[in-house]
Design an enzyme around this catalytic site. Structure first.
Site, PDB file in Angstrom:
ATOM      1  N   GLY A 221       0.804  -1.221   0.000  1.00 61.57           N
ATOM      2  CA  GLY A 221       0.000   0.000   0.000  1.00 61.57           C
ATOM      3  C   GLY A 221       0.835   1.267   0.000  1.00 61.57           C
ATOM      4  O   GLY A 221       2.059   1.246  -0.165  1.00 61.57           O
ATOM      5  N   ILE A 222       0.145   2.360   0.232  1.00 55.86           N
ATOM      6  CA  ILE A 222       0.761   3.683   0.165  1.00 55.86           C
ATOM      7  C   ILE A 222       1.361   4.031   1.536  1.00 55.86           C
ATOM      8  O   ILE A 222       0.878   3.566   2.558  1.00 55.86           O
ATOM      9  CB  ILE A 222      -0.307   4.716  -0.274  1.00 55.86           C
ATOM     10  CG1 ILE A 222       0.299   6.036  -0.674  1.00 55.86           C
ATOM     11  CG2 ILE A 222      -1.409   4.898   0.770  1.00 55.86           C
ATOM     12  CD1 ILE A 222      -0.659   6.923  -1.482  1.00 55.86           C
ATOM     13  N   GLY A 223       2.430   4.824   1.536  1.00 57.34           N
ATOM     14  CA  GLY A 223       3.029   5.253   2.804  1.00 57.34           C
ATOM     15  C   GLY A 223       4.443   4.729   2.950  1.00 57.34           C
ATOM     16  O   GLY A 223       4.898   3.878   2.183  1.00 57.34           O
ATOM     17  N   ILE A 225       5.985   2.888   5.289  1.00 61.85           N
ATOM     18  CA  ILE A 225       6.330   1.554   5.779  1.00 61.85           C
ATOM     19  C   ILE A 225       6.202   0.472   4.700  1.00 61.85           C
ATOM     20  O   ILE A 225       7.131  -0.310   4.501  1.00 61.85           O
ATOM     21  CB  ILE A 225       5.526   1.191   7.044  1.00 61.85           C
ATOM     22  CG1 ILE A 225       5.856   2.224   8.120  1.00 61.85           C
ATOM     23  CG2 ILE A 225       5.866  -0.199   7.533  1.00 61.85           C
ATOM     24  CD1 ILE A 225       5.030   2.095   9.356  1.00 61.85           C
ATOM     25  N   GLU A 244      -3.211  -2.380  -6.370  1.00 54.58           N
ATOM     26  CA  GLU A 244      -3.930  -1.148  -6.702  1.00 54.58           C
ATOM     27  C   GLU A 244      -2.953  -0.099  -7.217  1.00 54.58           C
ATOM     28  O   GLU A 244      -3.213   0.586  -8.196  1.00 54.58           O
ATOM     29  CB  GLU A 244      -4.602  -0.633  -5.435  1.00 54.58           C
ATOM     30  CG  GLU A 244      -5.083   0.791  -5.548  1.00 54.58           C
ATOM     31  CD  GLU A 244      -5.517   1.339  -4.210  1.00 54.58           C
ATOM     32  OE1 GLU A 244      -5.769   0.554  -3.289  1.00 54.58           O
ATOM     33  OE2 GLU A 244      -5.609   2.558  -4.087  1.00 54.58           O
ATOM     34  N   GLY A 342      -7.810   1.780  -1.740  1.00 54.59           N
ATOM     35  CA  GLY A 342      -8.208   0.375  -1.912  1.00 54.59           C
ATOM     36  C   GLY A 342      -7.818  -0.467  -0.718  1.00 54.59           C
ATOM     37  O   GLY A 342      -7.659  -1.688  -0.845  1.00 54.59           O
TER      38      GLY A 342
HETATM   39  N1  COA Z   1      -3.439  12.552  15.163  1.00 51.73           N
HETATM   40  C1  COA Z   1      -3.273  13.540  14.276  1.00 51.73           C
HETATM   41  N2  COA Z   1      -2.518  13.437  13.153  1.00 51.73           N
HETATM   42  C2  COA Z   1      -1.939  12.263  12.937  1.00 51.73           C
HETATM   43  C3  COA Z   1      -2.075  11.166  13.806  1.00 51.73           C
HETATM   44  C4  COA Z   1      -2.867  11.360  14.980  1.00 51.73           C
HETATM   45  N3  COA Z   1      -3.049  10.380  15.867  1.00 51.73           N
HETATM   46  N4  COA Z   1      -1.383  10.129  13.316  1.00 51.73           N
HETATM   47  C5  COA Z   1      -0.817  10.571  12.180  1.00 51.73           C
HETATM   48  N5  COA Z   1      -1.135  11.846  11.939  1.00 51.73           N
HETATM   49  C6  COA Z   1      -0.657  12.669  10.828  1.00 51.73           C
HETATM   50  C7  COA Z   1       0.859  12.713  10.841  1.00 51.73           C
HETATM   51  O1  COA Z   1       1.344  13.659  11.757  1.00 51.73           O
HETATM   52  C8  COA Z   1       1.198  13.073   9.418  1.00 51.73           C
HETATM   53  O2  COA Z   1       1.058  14.480   9.257  1.00 51.73           O
HETATM   54  P1  COA Z   1       2.079  15.352   8.363  1.00 51.73           P
HETATM   55  O3  COA Z   1       1.909  14.808   6.969  1.00 51.73           O
HETATM   56  O4  COA Z   1       1.580  16.745   8.521  1.00 51.73           O
HETATM   57  O5  COA Z   1       3.430  15.101   8.935  1.00 51.73           O
HETATM   58  C9  COA Z   1       0.068  12.382   8.628  1.00 51.73           C
HETATM   59  O6  COA Z   1      -0.932  12.034   9.584  1.00 51.73           O
HETATM   60  C10 COA Z   1       0.514  11.160   7.864  1.00 51.73           C
HETATM   61  O7  COA Z   1       1.194  10.285   8.732  1.00 51.73           O
HETATM   62  P2  COA Z   1       2.321   9.249   8.231  1.00 51.73           P
HETATM   63  O8  COA Z   1       2.328   8.138   9.221  1.00 51.73           O
HETATM   64  O9  COA Z   1       3.597   9.926   7.950  1.00 51.73           O
HETATM   65  O10 COA Z   1       1.722   8.749   6.864  1.00 51.73           O
HETATM   66  P3  COA Z   1       2.311   7.820   5.724  1.00 51.73           P
HETATM   67  O11 COA Z   1       2.724   8.649   4.589  1.00 51.73           O
HETATM   68  O12 COA Z   1       3.285   6.791   6.224  1.00 51.73           O
HETATM   69  O13 COA Z   1       0.959   7.042   5.298  1.00 51.73           O
HETATM   70  C11 COA Z   1      -1.224   6.270   5.890  1.00 51.73           C
HETATM   71  C12 COA Z   1       0.257   6.265   6.236  1.00 51.73           C
HETATM   72  C13 COA Z   1      -1.936   5.339   6.852  1.00 51.73           C
HETATM   73  C14 COA Z   1      -1.786   7.686   5.990  1.00 51.73           C
HETATM   74  C15 COA Z   1      -1.356   5.715   4.428  1.00 51.73           C
HETATM   75  O14 COA Z   1      -0.860   4.431   4.378  1.00 51.73           O
HETATM   76  C16 COA Z   1      -2.819   5.715   3.964  1.00 51.73           C
HETATM   77  O15 COA Z   1      -3.337   6.728   3.553  1.00 51.73           O
HETATM   78  N6  COA Z   1      -3.468   4.525   4.017  1.00 51.73           N
HETATM   79  C17 COA Z   1      -4.843   4.387   3.583  1.00 51.73           C
HETATM   80  C18 COA Z   1      -4.968   4.062   2.112  1.00 51.73           C
HETATM   81  C19 COA Z   1      -4.406   2.714   1.738  1.00 51.73           C
HETATM   82  O16 COA Z   1      -3.821   2.008   2.511  1.00 51.73           O
HETATM   83  N7  COA Z   1      -4.597   2.324   0.503  1.00 51.73           N
HETATM   84  C20 COA Z   1      -4.197   0.994   0.098  1.00 51.73           C
HETATM   85  C21 COA Z   1      -3.505   0.808  -1.133  1.00 51.73           C
HETATM   86  S1  COA Z   1      -2.700   2.182  -1.923  1.00 51.73           S
END
Ligand code: COA
Length: 444
Positions: A221-223, A225, A244, A342
């Site tokens: 997925g996206i992100g 990790i 996806e 997705g």
């Molecule tokens: N309260 C407030 N803000 C929070 C938070 C909390 N408890 N936890 C995280 N955040 C904020 C972070 O501070 C960060 O903000 P910034 O961009 O201003 O620094 C933001 O959320 C993103 O956090 P991060 O952990 O760095 O995101 P990432 O780029 O590693 O992505 C997800 C992680 C979960 C957001 C991403 O995987 C996602 O959107 N998943 C859903 C969609 C998906 O999985 N699709 C599947 C196939 S593509």
């Protein structure tokens, strides 16, 4: 057929393209390398001339001047995967999020027209790769609902970007289907930077790699990790990809020879995706690559299709998980941070696949900005989510949760077993607090 003269006839200026819109119109815009950046970058120049437009875009990458609140009377932006710069606009009513599984967004124009707005899709505006000798452009790294939007939109405006990768699959678009052509002003591509994996990423990646065998089919997925996990998988052989999003992690594995797609029982020898997004590496890799098919999302993300391959392993991430295994992946409270995309579809598809597994990978903690500007370490594992939090992935659809402290197996586990397992992979500083929370909420 002389496609070149048809091209010249349809070629227009930005003003010419904007003149195809009128007050109150709804237009759809492409995403990733199909985002019409030049068109969007100058649309604020129509302020005072155009009013009350609605743009629907899956994920906006270009933070253009027209997102300034002073253009609120010109347009409203709907998005199905929130860009962080849209949050202030959402709070003042100029932007909104459209909740939907990714595969359902494409069929929504029909449904919306009949049941919600009675408004036609007046235009579809997208960036495309240059026209070939047969008169075909492509929607580049973005198949998703491209063909559906082509059919629904009254007018199609393409922005030709010389550097937009050319792809195979459901991304085709013929000059005869196009109403107007503009040229990108600088032919730039917006890349999604990736961060180098740190020690925690590596620890998570190693454990996930242990769950993935040679020949498995993977979805990352996206992100940060999921991308970091890929580094640890380079030692695997004959991995397959039906995903996806084709991203840097998967391209890294394909280039390392770990992905051959040989063992897939569905679309063997090909990478299947609905869009690609990432750094230049990703776009160089998909350009003119017949081994990669960008197919319609209604198909790629249908869990039944996902499950046609055996041993599908989905690796997604979330912002926060509660002790029951409910994943807040897109919002905390009602603060929309990204989108569900997705995630549910791929997790459910993996679970339905014979030998499949749905994995959620996250860091146990994060440094979170506080209202006074300072940063505080918070646990990403919490007894319960804050009121109003959107659950992107329900607890029934998570098989494994991995942090840098270990792996928790949730499929088949009771609430007591789940909370115990999740506390054991939380940061040690938060375990006592989590145990208290588990007791308070009758989870232990
Ligand atoms: N309260 C407030 N803000 C929070 C938070 C909390 N408890 N936890 C995280 N955040 C904020 C972070 O501070 C960060 O903000 P910034 O961009 O201003 O620094 C933001 O959320 C993103 O956090 P991060 O952990 O760095 O995101 P990432 O780029 O590693 O992505 C997800 C992680 C979960 C957001 C991403 O995987 C996602 O959107 N998943 C859903 C969609 C998906 O999985 N699709 C599947 C196939 S593509």
């Amino acid at each position: 057929m002389d496609y070149q003269s048809e091209y010249q006839k349809k070629l227009t200026t930005l003003e010419g393209a904007y003149s195809m819109l009128k007050d109150g119109d709804l237009f759809y815009a492409g995403t990733a390398t199909a985002e019409p950046v030049t068109f969007l970058k100058h649309i604020h120049e129509m302020h005072g001339k155009l009013h009350n437009l609605t743009m629907h875009i899956n994920l906006a990458l270009a933070n253009v001047p027209a997102y300034d609140p002073k253009y609120a009377d010109m347009w409203n932006v709907q998005s199905s995967f929130f860009a962080r710069f849209l949050t202030p606009l959402q709070r003042m009513g100029m932007s909104t999020y459209m909740p939907s599984h990714l595969r359902n967004i494409g069929v929504d124009p029909e449904y919306r027209y009949k049941n919600i707005t009675n408004q036609r899709v007046n235009a579809y505006v997208l960036a495309v790769s240059p026209m070939d000798k047969h008169g075909y452009f492509t929607s580049s790294s973005y198949a998703c609902y491209h063909r559906t939007w082509m059919d629904y939109a009254d007018k199609v405006i393409v922005e030709v970007n010389e550097n937009a990768p050319r792809t195979f699959g459901d991304t085709y678009i013929h000059i005869s289907e196009v109403d107007a052509i503009i040229h990108s002003e600088d032919n730039k591509i917006i890349y999604m930077p990736i961060k180098e994996p740190d020690e925690d990423d590596k620890a998570i990646g190693k454990q996930i790699a242990d769950l993935i065998k040679d020949g498995d089919n993977i979805q990352l997925g996206i992100g940060g990790i999921p991308t970091a996990c890929a580094r640890e998988l380079a030692v695997r052989k004959d991995l397959g990809v039906h995903t996806e999003m084709l991203n840097d992690g998967l391209v890294y594995l394909a280039k390392a020879g770990a992905i051959t797609n040989k063992k897939k029982n569905y679309f063997p020898n090909k990478i299947i995706t609905t869009f690609s997004m990432g750094t230049k590496d990703v776009y160089d890799y998909i350009d003119d690559n017949p081994n990669i098919l960008h197919l319609d999302v209604a198909y790629t993300n249908n869990p039944k299709v996902f499950a046609r391959n055996d041993n599908v392993i989905s690796v997604n991430s979330c912002l926060q998980i509660d002790l029951m295994g409910q994943c807040a992946s897109e919002a905390i409270g009602t603060n929309q941070i990204s989108g569900v995309g997705g995630q549910t579809e791929t997790a459910v598809g993996a679970k339905e696949s014979p030998g499949g597994k749905s994995i959620i990978a996250l860091h146990s903690t994060r440094m979170l900005k506080q209202p006074d500007g300072s940063k505080k370490m918070v646990s990403n594992i919490t007894p319960v989510h804050p009121a109003g939090t959107v659950i992107s992935l329900m607890r029934n659809d998570v098989d494994f949760v991995c942090t840098e402290y270990g792996m928790a197996a949730l499929r088949g586990a009771s609430l007591k077993e789940r909370s115990k397992a999740l506390i054991s992979i939380a940061h040690p500083d938060f375990r006592a607090e989590l145990e208290e929370g588990a007791k308070k909420w009758y989870l232990m």
